[in-house]
Design an enzyme around this catalytic site. Structure first.
Site, PDB file in Angstrom:
ATOM      1  CG  PHE A  83      -1.744  -1.213   1.401  1.00 51.90           C
ATOM      2  CD1 PHE A  83      -2.417  -1.773   0.325  1.00 51.90           C
ATOM      3  CD2 PHE A  83      -1.837  -1.826   2.642  1.00 51.90           C
ATOM      4  CE1 PHE A  83      -3.169  -2.926   0.488  1.00 51.90           C
ATOM      5  CE2 PHE A  83      -2.584  -2.969   2.809  1.00 51.90           C
ATOM      6  CZ  PHE A  83      -3.259  -3.536   1.723  1.00 51.90           C
ATOM      7  CG  HIS A 102      24.732  22.695   1.566  1.00 50.63           C
ATOM      8  ND1 HIS A 102      25.238  22.756   0.296  1.00 50.63           N
ATOM      9  CD2 HIS A 102      25.756  23.024   2.399  1.00 50.63           C
ATOM     10  CE1 HIS A 102      26.521  23.099   0.345  1.00 50.63           C
ATOM     11  NE2 HIS A 102      26.852  23.278   1.617  1.00 50.63           N
ATOM     12  CB  ALA A 115       5.830   4.532  -2.717  1.00 48.77           C
ATOM     13  CD1 TRP A 116       8.904   2.363   1.846  1.00 51.51           C
ATOM     14  CD2 TRP A 116       8.745   3.304   3.854  1.00 51.51           C
ATOM     15  NE1 TRP A 116       8.762   1.362   2.760  1.00 51.51           N
ATOM     16  CE2 TRP A 116       8.666   1.910   4.005  1.00 51.51           C
ATOM     17  CE3 TRP A 116       8.675   4.110   4.997  1.00 51.51           C
ATOM     18  CZ2 TRP A 116       8.514   1.287   5.257  1.00 51.51           C
ATOM     19  CZ3 TRP A 116       8.528   3.492   6.238  1.00 51.51           C
ATOM     20  CH2 TRP A 116       8.442   2.099   6.356  1.00 51.51           C
ATOM     21  CG  ASN A 117      12.333   6.446  -2.548  1.00 53.10           C
ATOM     22  OD1 ASN A 117      12.008   5.389  -3.088  1.00 53.10           O
ATOM     23  ND2 ASN A 117      11.877   7.612  -2.949  1.00 53.10           N
ATOM     24  CG  HIS A 170      31.175  23.273   7.071  1.00 50.63           C
ATOM     25  ND1 HIS A 170      31.564  21.994   6.712  1.00 50.63           N
ATOM     26  CD2 HIS A 170      31.311  24.025   5.936  1.00 50.63           C
ATOM     27  CE1 HIS A 170      31.897  21.984   5.431  1.00 50.63           C
ATOM     28  NE2 HIS A 170      31.772  23.199   4.947  1.00 50.63           N
ATOM     29  CG  HIS A 203      33.597  27.729   4.184  1.00 52.47           C
ATOM     30  ND1 HIS A 203      33.648  28.059   2.855  1.00 52.47           N
ATOM     31  CD2 HIS A 203      32.691  26.730   4.285  1.00 52.47           C
ATOM     32  CE1 HIS A 203      32.813  27.276   2.175  1.00 52.47           C
ATOM     33  NE2 HIS A 203      32.209  26.470   3.019  1.00 52.47           N
ATOM     34  CG  ASP A 243      28.209  25.698   4.730  1.00 52.87           C
ATOM     35  OD1 ASP A 243      27.726  24.639   4.313  1.00 52.87           O
ATOM     36  OD2 ASP A 243      29.097  26.341   4.122  1.00 52.87           O
TER      37      ASP A 243
HETATM   38 MN    MN Z   1      28.705  23.484   2.861  1.00 49.82          MN
END
Ligand code: MN
Length: 264
Positions: free
Chosen positions: A62, A77, A64-66, A83, A213, A79
């Protein structure tokens, strides 16, 4: 206007479409461009893998998943201070410990798209930021500063996105002085880029290597990379929602970055 009134007005704006939600994240999948480190350094972040657990079949009739395999610093994304070595000792410097109040904040969008088109190694200077502030208004404490380069037009092609040759990668970014200015004088929340990372492609060779950074995380502040659709944001006036997953001791996380903008 009380905060309750403000939120009610915002709720109306979201429902009637006068406040639009702009998707500032790139698709996250096997074709997502990823940072390449020089061969003498540690392994690169692995290619993103999406594995099916089940899809309405014998293994789960029934549903769906990953399950996923991906690095923290993959695609669009966030930081976190941990990091970088300069931010490693902050008790609130991992994605699970950052104050969530900082995940929603005003955004200043500095349009460098023309300069980046002319010179992929374009570096934003303090003079440029001050001229932008004279035109659009001061960057205020606690606000994001986003460098619009329209580099997201290349993010379906890793070679173009990284733009590397035998001398290294060639992508636009900030000078060390800009990040210092934003941290020390403006007390900005952080710095966002449309390229693979917060620093310019050539930043490994700067006097302070990787100054975005180094200096952002030294100040216990944050970075955003691989942002998309900044061309749809006003110079000032957008609210950016950029929340990392609550990964235990995480140094970063893919995000679904969303900007709230006036529809007109
Ligand atoms: Mn990064």
């Amino acid at each position: 206007m009380t905060a309750t009134d403000t939120l009610a007005a915002m709720a109306l704006g979201l429902l009637d479409g006068s406040i639009r939600v702009v998707d500032c994240s790139a698709p996250l999948g096997p074709d997502t461009p990823l940072l390449k480190l020089p061969p003498e350094l540690a392994d690169d972040t692995p290619k993103i893998e999406i594995h099916e657990i089940s899809r309405y079949g014998d293994r789960g009739p029934f549903w769906a998943w990953n399950w996923l395999k991906l690095g923290e610093h993959s695609g669009t994304h966030y930081d976190a201070p941990h990091h970088w070595i300069t931010g490693k000792d902050y008790p609130d410097g991992s994605v699970d410990t950052v104050n969530p109040q900082f995940f929603v904040a005003p955004a200043n969008v500095i349009d460098c798209s023309r300069e980046a088109a002319e010179d992929p190694d374009f570096l934003l200077t303090v003079e440029h930021v001050k001229a932008w502030e004279a035109e659009h208004g001061a960057i205020k404490e606690g606000e994001w500063v986003l460098m619009r380069t329209d580099w997201d037009q290349y993010n379906t092609d890793e070679a173009k996105f990284l733009n590397a040759d035998e001398t290294g990668p060639h992508t636009p970014g900030p000078t060390a002085e800009v990040i210092q200015y934003l941290m020390d004088e403006k007390k900005a929340l952080g710095w966002g880029s449309q390229c693979i990372g917060t620093d310019a492609g050539a930043a490994g060779g700067f006097a302070i290597p990787f100054p975005a950074h180094n200096l952002l995380h030294k100040a216990n502040r944050y970075g955003l990379a691989s942002l998309t659709n900044l061309r749809e944001l006003p110079a000032k006036g957008a609210i950016l929602i950029a929340a990392p997953l609550k990964i235990v001791n995480g140094t970063g996380s893919p995000i679904r970055a969303l900007a709230l903008v006036p529809a007109t």
